[in-house]
Design a protein around this motif. Structure first.
Motif, mmCIF file in Angstrom:
data_model
loop_
_atom_site.group_PDB
_atom_site.id
_atom_site.type_symbol
_atom_site.label_atom_id
_atom_site.label_comp_id
_atom_site.label_asym_id
_atom_site.label_seq_id
_atom_site.Cartn_x
_atom_site.Cartn_y
_atom_site.Cartn_z
ATOM 1 N N GLY A 296 -8.318 10.614 48.253
ATOM 2 C CA GLY A 296 -7.846 11.125 49.524
ATOM 3 C C GLY A 296 -6.386 10.875 49.844
ATOM 4 O O GLY A 296 -5.865 11.452 50.801
ATOM 5 N N HIS A 297 -5.714 10.043 49.073
ATOM 6 C CA HIS A 297 -4.302 9.757 49.349
ATOM 7 C C HIS A 297 -3.671 9.119 48.125
ATOM 8 O O HIS A 297 -4.357 8.729 47.177
ATOM 9 C CB HIS A 297 -4.149 8.845 50.565
ATOM 10 C CG HIS A 297 -4.878 7.531 50.439
ATOM 11 N ND1 HIS A 297 -4.317 6.419 49.868
ATOM 12 C CD2 HIS A 297 -6.136 7.176 50.798
ATOM 13 C CE1 HIS A 297 -5.181 5.423 49.900
ATOM 14 N NE2 HIS A 297 -6.293 5.852 50.445
ATOM 15 N N ASN A 298 -2.341 9.000 48.164
ATOM 16 C CA ASN A 298 -1.568 8.444 47.047
ATOM 17 C C ASN A 298 -1.859 9.190 45.748
ATOM 18 O O ASN A 298 -2.102 8.591 44.699
ATOM 19 C CB ASN A 298 -1.835 6.945 46.890
ATOM 20 C CG ASN A 298 -1.206 6.138 48.016
ATOM 21 O OD1 ASN A 298 -1.485 6.380 49.181
ATOM 22 N ND2 ASN A 298 -0.347 5.187 47.671
ATOM 23 N N ALA A 299 -1.828 10.502 45.851
ATOM 24 C CA ALA A 299 -2.072 11.369 44.706
ATOM 25 C C ALA A 299 -1.138 12.565 44.801
ATOM 26 O O ALA A 299 -0.676 12.929 45.880
ATOM 27 C CB ALA A 299 -3.529 11.834 44.662
ATOM 28 N N ILE A 300 -0.871 13.177 43.648
ATOM 29 C CA ILE A 300 -0.083 14.403 43.609
ATOM 30 C C ILE A 300 -1.002 15.552 43.225
ATOM 31 O O ILE A 300 -1.887 15.395 42.369
ATOM 32 C CB ILE A 300 1.115 14.290 42.649
ATOM 33 C CG1 ILE A 300 2.059 15.474 42.823
ATOM 34 C CG2 ILE A 300 0.663 14.151 41.196
ATOM 35 C CD1 ILE A 300 3.394 15.308 42.113
ATOM 36 N N ILE A 301 -0.816 16.701 43.870
ATOM 37 C CA ILE A 301 -1.743 17.821 43.746
ATOM 38 C C ILE A 301 -0.977 19.080 43.378
ATOM 39 O O ILE A 301 0.100 19.354 43.923
ATOM 40 C CB ILE A 301 -2.492 18.039 45.079
ATOM 41 C CG1 ILE A 301 -3.324 16.796 45.428
ATOM 42 C CG2 ILE A 301 -3.378 19.266 45.018
ATOM 43 C CD1 ILE A 301 -3.929 16.845 46.825
ATOM 44 N N ASN A 302 -1.527 19.841 42.439
ATOM 45 C CA ASN A 302 -1.030 21.174 42.117
ATOM 46 C C ASN A 302 -1.397 22.088 43.282
ATOM 47 O O ASN A 302 -2.577 22.354 43.533
ATOM 48 C CB ASN A 302 -1.664 21.657 40.814
ATOM 49 C CG ASN A 302 -1.161 23.006 40.367
ATOM 50 O OD1 ASN A 302 -0.979 23.911 41.175
ATOM 51 N ND2 ASN A 302 -0.953 23.154 39.077
ATOM 52 N N SER A 303 -0.403 22.549 44.006
ATOM 53 C CA SER A 303 -0.659 23.234 45.272
ATOM 54 C C SER A 303 -1.529 24.474 45.103
ATOM 55 O O SER A 303 -2.499 24.680 45.839
ATOM 56 C CB SER A 303 0.677 23.615 45.927
ATOM 57 O OG SER A 303 0.465 24.159 47.205
ATOM 58 N N ARG A 304 -1.217 25.315 44.128
ATOM 59 C CA ARG A 304 -1.968 26.558 43.964
ATOM 60 C C ARG A 304 -3.365 26.311 43.406
ATOM 61 O O ARG A 304 -4.303 27.029 43.758
ATOM 62 C CB ARG A 304 -1.170 27.528 43.089
ATOM 63 C CG ARG A 304 -0.041 28.187 43.866
ATOM 64 C CD ARG A 304 1.049 28.785 43.020
ATOM 65 N NE ARG A 304 2.074 29.405 43.870
ATOM 66 C CZ ARG A 304 3.006 28.703 44.534
ATOM 67 N NH1 ARG A 304 3.045 27.395 44.423
ATOM 68 N NH2 ARG A 304 3.880 29.331 45.301
ATOM 69 N N ALA A 305 -3.510 25.303 42.576
ATOM 70 C CA ALA A 305 -4.839 24.958 42.083
ATOM 71 C C ALA A 305 -5.730 24.496 43.231
ATOM 72 O O ALA A 305 -6.902 24.893 43.342
ATOM 73 C CB ALA A 305 -4.728 23.859 41.022
ATOM 74 N N PHE A 306 -5.185 23.652 44.094
ATOM 75 C CA PHE A 306 -5.960 23.128 45.221
ATOM 76 C C PHE A 306 -6.370 24.252 46.162
ATOM 77 O O PHE A 306 -7.520 24.310 46.628
ATOM 78 C CB PHE A 306 -5.121 22.084 45.960
ATOM 79 C CG PHE A 306 -5.896 21.236 46.927
ATOM 80 C CD1 PHE A 306 -6.552 20.095 46.506
ATOM 81 C CD2 PHE A 306 -5.946 21.572 48.274
ATOM 82 C CE1 PHE A 306 -7.257 19.300 47.408
ATOM 83 C CE2 PHE A 306 -6.651 20.789 49.180
ATOM 84 C CZ PHE A 306 -7.302 19.652 48.741
ATOM 85 N N ALA A 307 -5.438 25.161 46.452
ATOM 86 C CA ALA A 307 -5.758 26.267 47.354
ATOM 87 C C ALA A 307 -6.833 27.170 46.767
ATOM 88 O O ALA A 307 -7.725 27.648 47.485
ATOM 89 C CB ALA A 307 -4.496 27.070 47.652
ATOM 90 N N ALA A 308 -6.781 27.403 45.471
ATOM 91 C CA ALA A 308 -7.734 28.311 44.847
ATOM 92 C C ALA A 308 -9.135 27.726 44.765
ATOM 93 O O ALA A 308 -10.123 28.471 44.787
ATOM 94 C CB ALA A 308 -7.249 28.682 43.445
ATOM 95 N N ALA A 309 -9.264 26.394 44.681
ATOM 96 C CA ALA A 309 -10.562 25.789 44.368
ATOM 97 C C ALA A 309 -11.149 24.941 45.483
ATOM 98 O O ALA A 309 -12.341 24.634 45.433
ATOM 99 C CB ALA A 309 -10.437 24.921 43.105
ATOM 100 N N CYS A 310 -10.355 24.543 46.485
ATOM 101 C CA CYS A 310 -10.783 23.465 47.381
ATOM 102 C C CYS A 310 -10.928 23.861 48.837
ATOM 103 O O CYS A 310 -10.843 22.991 49.725
ATOM 104 C CB CYS A 310 -9.821 22.285 47.261
ATOM 105 S SG CYS A 310 -9.807 21.544 45.621
ATOM 106 N N GLY A 311 -11.154 25.134 49.119
ATOM 107 C CA GLY A 311 -11.485 25.510 50.493
ATOM 108 C C GLY A 311 -12.917 25.099 50.779
ATOM 109 O O GLY A 311 -13.864 25.744 50.331
ATOM 110 N N LEU A 312 -13.100 24.007 51.523
ATOM 111 C CA LEU A 312 -14.433 23.425 51.684
ATOM 112 C C LEU A 312 -15.238 24.148 52.756
ATOM 113 O O LEU A 312 -14.737 24.422 53.854
ATOM 114 C CB LEU A 312 -14.321 21.942 52.046
ATOM 115 C CG LEU A 312 -13.644 21.036 51.012
ATOM 116 C CD1 LEU A 312 -13.757 19.581 51.449
ATOM 117 C CD2 LEU A 312 -14.237 21.223 49.631
#
Length: 703
Positions: A296-312
């Motif tokens: 949940g924190h102290n991590a780096i995220i690929n922005s487009r990957a997260f948007a494509a896969a993580c809409g909860l």
């Protein structure tokens, strides 16, 4: 100094709008009952190291579990009683749990060390986001200013920005935030953006999702921080380079070091995390491989990957098992992996820090929400396309809380079995025509060896980590080898006293969740405070009563069992003392002065943390209650700073606009600013401080 944007001088950052131009990124809500849509650029396979680590972690745990089951079964003979069967059913998962913890630590021997790519500096656009909810504004914002300066020194100033994502619903806190952010903009070499949501839809996950949907397209990578966490600029630069070098990476999690502990409780947790944490993280990284987890924190995220896969989605039904997914981070990691992205724990990075809970009862408050969130994951185990290791992460999270009622059940059944043996008269010839007697079977020697094995699986990883630190610079940085060993022994002792209390607290939490009680969304206490006797007795009287009752029963019927159960009985009886005095900052300072529970970060404070402390002194001091809002009417500069950071339009629906309408009417009938503020309730005050026209009308009233 590196500019935050090629055509923008650092001195002009204070004149920026509250938020950058929107750059929407599509973030569809996922259907976890349907096959996943692969969005990763390529398929990948785990290395041989990962498979060997998994064989050691899971195969070793299975071997330990089977062995423990057979030895326990043999101790009960050929015809175990119902109580013995119940004991066996409870013993097996608890023994498996401690066995897996031990084998997971051993799997760290096969952990791969991530490599930093060499070559030209990266070009990825980067956002550092910090969601806040009723936090100390000066403390949280000072961390971001210190990070902005560190990012600039690390060469990321031209492509990094800071984003504060507020969900605060307290008007005083909201004003504290705007004034702190406004001051921070004048101190930061990077743009500092601020947005406070009008509605707290889906809590933290909704806060972040709204950021992605409005500004996600502006950034290639996003670093997520908690309100009390930070990473060094060099660490973020290395994370960014590693992610840019591997287009298939969706997320890299770091292992944060706990810092800032003042109370004895916080210092014990901090010391344990610093000494044992790296060994544990190395093991988890080894068997997780490229299917890691997210905290949940102290991590780096690929922005487009997260948007494509993580809409909860929201879970069907009502809380606590339905509604918003609370422990969203585990689910987001699993969603990335099912879409083909890599999720990794890079255990080698040390420039990652976070605060720790100051007291036992504050920890219990946090764990109540985590328990509910993890139990929700039971509904997601059937997610289509869920990878096996992601399912393991879910199960480990659930068992982390279910172990408490299992341990409690194991103790109670063991006491019942002992009582039956002591009080009953065995029937040696249950059959009238029976030639040979049936002797009761209870092999105490085998039971003793199983107990010793379980204790070894619990303590040996701590001892290995302690002696590993003994031979490393960590021992010197922690005050020397003798103080390191003394601190480890003290941590084991205090943890043993706290463990039975946590067991009962978590058991009660599980019971509350099962009977339908929602955890709500409470602000976290991050500063140390010593609770009153009345407060701790209200929370621990049942623990004391159970401890005294157990002591009396055992002393009367089976004094010998007190030897084995003394840590549990002592922990329960002493729980008010442990809870109160472990929350004392005075005792925490006493321990530090004597070199106990000292971590390297205390002996040589990281520059970014020292810088944050200095910056906090120069930010506006947070003010509580109406006095915070009244500043806007008394100080024209404060009002201008606050107005410059208002971004959210008022809701269009009649019901949503009602607080602003009633606030306008009350302000019109007030004689002074103070009187008007006394007329307004919290929703109306929030509407006023978010509406420039209302603020202007209110500020024009006499003092």
């Amino acid at each position: 100094m590196t500019n935050a944007a090629p055509d923008m001088a650092a001195t002009e950052l204070r004149h920026l709008p509250a938020v950058p131009p929107e750059s929407p990124l599509d973030m569809p809500v996922q259907d976890f009952s349907a096959p996943p849509l692969r969005s990763a650029p390529a398929r990948w396979r785990e290395s041989w190291r990962t498979w060997v680590a998994r064989l050691l972690a899971f195969g070793g745990a299975a071997a330990i579990t089977i062995t423990g089951f057979l030895v326990m079964l043999d101790a009960f003979g050929d015809q175990p009683m119902p109580l013995q069967i119940a004991l066996l059913a409870l013993f097996t998962p608890t023994f498996a749990w401690v066995g897996f913890s031990f084998c997971s630590m051993l799997a760290g021997l096969f952990a791969a060390r991530p490599h930093d790519p060499q070559g030209a500096p990266g070009r990825a656009r980067l956002a550092v986001v910090m969601p806040v909810y009723h936090e100390n504004a000066a403390t949280s914002i000072s961390l971001l200013v210190a990070l902005a300066r560190d990012l600039d020194r690390a060469g990321l100033g031209g492509r990094a920005e800071i984003f504060v994502l507020s969900d605060s619903r307290d008007p005083a806190v909201a004003v504290n935030e705007t004034l702190a952010v406004s001051a921070a903009r004048e101190m930061s070499p990077l743009p500092v953006w601020y947005r406070r949501r009008a509605e707290n839809t889906d809590r933290k996950s909704g806060n972040l999702a709204e950021f992605w949907r409005r500004w996600g397209g502006r950034y290639d990578q996003v670093v997520v921080l908690d309100a009390d966490s930070v990473m060094t600029g060099d660490t973020i630069a290395r994370l960014s380079a590693r992610m840019e070098a591997d287009p298939g990476l969706g997320l890299i999690q770091t292992m944060p070091m706990l810092v800032g502990g003042e109370t004895i409780f916080a210092r014990v947790v901090q010391f344990a995390g610093r000494v044992y944490g790296p060994t544990i993280a190395r093991g988890v990284a080894a068997w997780s491989g490229q299917t890691g987890n997210y905290w949940g924190h102290n991590a780096i995220i690929n922005s487009r990957a997260f948007a494509a896969a993580c809409g909860l989605p929201r879970l069907p039904g009502k809380p606590p098992f339905g509604g918003t997914i609370l422990s969203h981070d585990f689910v987001e990691a699993a969603a990335l992996c099912r879409a083909g992205w890599k999720v990794r724990l890079d255990h080698d990075l040390r420039g990652s820090y976070e605060g720790c809970p100051p007291t036992l009862l504050d920890m219990a408050t946090r764990e109540r929400r985590w328990a509910q969130g993890n139990l929700q994951h039971l509904r997601l185990l059937g997610m289509r396309g869920l990878r096996g290791i992601s399912r393991v992460h879910f199960i480990i999270g659930v068992l982390g809380f279910l172990m408490s009622p299992l341990w409690l059940g194991l103790i109670l059944v063991g006491l019942m079995l002992s009582g039956w043996v002591l009080l009953s008269t065995p029937a040696y010839f249950p059959d009238y025509y029976q030639l040979f007697p049936d002797w009761p079977v209870f092999d105490s020697r085998r039971m003793l060896w199983l107990f010793i094995a379980a204790m070894a699986f619990l303590l040996v990883p701590k001892l290995i980590a302690t002696f590993r630190a003994w031979w490393r610079p960590l021992a010197r940085d922690a005050g020397g080898k003798r103080r390191l060993l003394a601190s480890a022994l003290f941590e084991i002792l205090l943890s043993a006293l706290i463990a039975p209390v946590q067991m009962l607290i978590q058991t009660r939490q599980i019971w509350d969740i099962l009977r339908g009680r929602d955890s709500g969304w409470e602000a976290q206490h991050r500063a140390g405070h010593m609770p009153s006797w009345g407060y701790v007795l209200r929370h621990h009287w049942a623990h004391v009563a159970l401890g005294l009752g157990t002591l009396a029963v055992l002393a009367w019927f089976s004094p010998a069992q007190l030897i084995w159960l003394s840590p549990i009985v002592a922990g329960l009886i002493l729980s008010p003392f442990t809870s109160r005095y472990s929350a004392s900052p005075v005792f925490g300072r006493w321990a530090r002065m004597r070199g106990l529970l000292v971590t390297p970060e205390e002996r040589a404070t990281p520059a970014i943390l020292a810088d944050a402390v200095a910056i906090a002194r120069n930010l506006p001091r947070p003010v509580a209650g109406d006095a915070s809002v009244l500043r806007l009417g008394e100080d024209a500069d404060a009002l201008a700073r606050h107005l410059s950071l208002l971004t959210e339009p008022q809701p269009a629906g009649a019901a949503q606009r009602l607080p602003a309408i009633t606030a306008e009417a009350k302000i019109a009938h007030a004689a002074t600013r103070t009187e008007a503020l006394s007329f307004l309730d919290r929703p109306e005050t929030l509407a006023m401080i978010a509406t420039p026209a209302l603020l202007d009308r209110w500020s024009r009233l006499p003092e």
